[in-house]
Motif scaffolding. Structure first.
Motif, PDB file in Angstrom:
ATOM      1  N   ARG A 150      -6.732  12.108  -1.141  1.00  0.00           N
ATOM      2  CA  ARG A 150      -5.993  10.919  -0.691  1.00  0.00           C
ATOM      3  C   ARG A 150      -6.716   9.596  -0.908  1.00  0.00           C
ATOM      4  O   ARG A 150      -6.103   8.550  -0.897  1.00  0.00           O
ATOM      5  CB  ARG A 150      -5.628  11.052   0.787  1.00  0.00           C
ATOM      6  N   ARG A 178      -1.719   7.657  -3.259  1.00  0.00           N
ATOM      7  CA  ARG A 178      -1.253   6.275  -3.183  1.00  0.00           C
ATOM      8  C   ARG A 178      -2.304   5.231  -3.559  1.00  0.00           C
ATOM      9  O   ARG A 178      -1.970   4.103  -3.863  1.00  0.00           O
ATOM     10  CB  ARG A 178      -0.721   5.992  -1.791  1.00  0.00           C
ATOM     11  N   ARG A 179      -3.571   5.570  -3.543  1.00  0.00           N
ATOM     12  CA  ARG A 179      -4.627   4.601  -3.867  1.00  0.00           C
ATOM     13  C   ARG A 179      -5.010   4.611  -5.344  1.00  0.00           C
ATOM     14  O   ARG A 179      -5.867   3.850  -5.767  1.00  0.00           O
ATOM     15  CB  ARG A 179      -5.854   4.875  -3.015  1.00  0.00           C
ATOM     16  N   ASN A 198       5.228   5.810  -5.806  1.00  0.00           N
ATOM     17  CA  ASN A 198       4.207   6.026  -4.783  1.00  0.00           C
ATOM     18  C   ASN A 198       2.812   5.552  -5.157  1.00  0.00           C
ATOM     19  O   ASN A 198       1.904   5.645  -4.344  1.00  0.00           O
ATOM     20  CB  ASN A 198       4.132   7.511  -4.427  1.00  0.00           C
ATOM     21  N   TRP A 199       2.603   5.110  -6.373  1.00  0.00           N
ATOM     22  CA  TRP A 199       1.292   4.615  -6.786  1.00  0.00           C
ATOM     23  C   TRP A 199       1.372   3.100  -6.964  1.00  0.00           C
ATOM     24  O   TRP A 199       1.324   2.587  -8.083  1.00  0.00           O
ATOM     25  CB  TRP A 199       0.839   5.266  -8.080  1.00  0.00           C
TER      26      TRP A 199
END
Length: 140
Positions: free
Chosen positions: A86, A110-111, A133-134
């Motif tokens: 994550r 997501r990061r 989501n990115w």
């Protein structure tokens, strides 16, 4: 230049956060014990002749931010377990023999700012959720 398999004595370095072993002659695959190095934030194992596959244990590295295993002769499919990284911002798995589809579980990273998987044997489409989501993605 380091040669041969990665030494299991690395597991004794419990506080190790950065592992730069790229551009050596390491062989024998990416060892399962690397997933037990819970404080690790950086894995740079690229430009070795590791072969084999990515172990599922890599998915347990909750602090991992940088994963680079470029040109290491990795084979098989990308693991859905990588979706548990994550905190990862940079992933470079290019120039291997990875096959199959990108797992949809990767969409939860997501990061992620950079994701490289060129020069492999990947098939199918990019999961649509990756683009949604990115939000920090700069390079694909």
């Amino acid at each position: 230049m380091l040669a041969g398999p990665m030494p299991s004595s690395l597991t004794c370095a419990a506080a190790l956060q950065v592992l730069h072993l790229g551009s050596n002659n390491l062989t024998g695959g990416v060892p399962e014990f690397l997933g037990n190095m819970s404080q690790n934030r950086v894995h740079d194992l690229g430009r070795n002749t590791l072969g084999g596959h990515l172990p599922t244990s890599l998915g347990s590295l909750r602090f991992m931010q940088w994963l680079a295993i470029t040109g290491a002769r990795l084979a098989r499919a990308l693991l859905p377990e990588l979706g548990r990284l994550r905190n990862v911002c940079f992933v470079d798995l290019s120039e291997n023999n990875l096959a199959g589809r990108l797992p949809s579980m990767l969409a939860v990273l997501r990061r992620t700012r950079e994701f490289r998987a060129s020069s492999n044997k990947l098939t199918g489409h990019l999961p649509r959720a990756i683009f949604a989501n990115w939000p920090k993605l700069k390079s694909l």
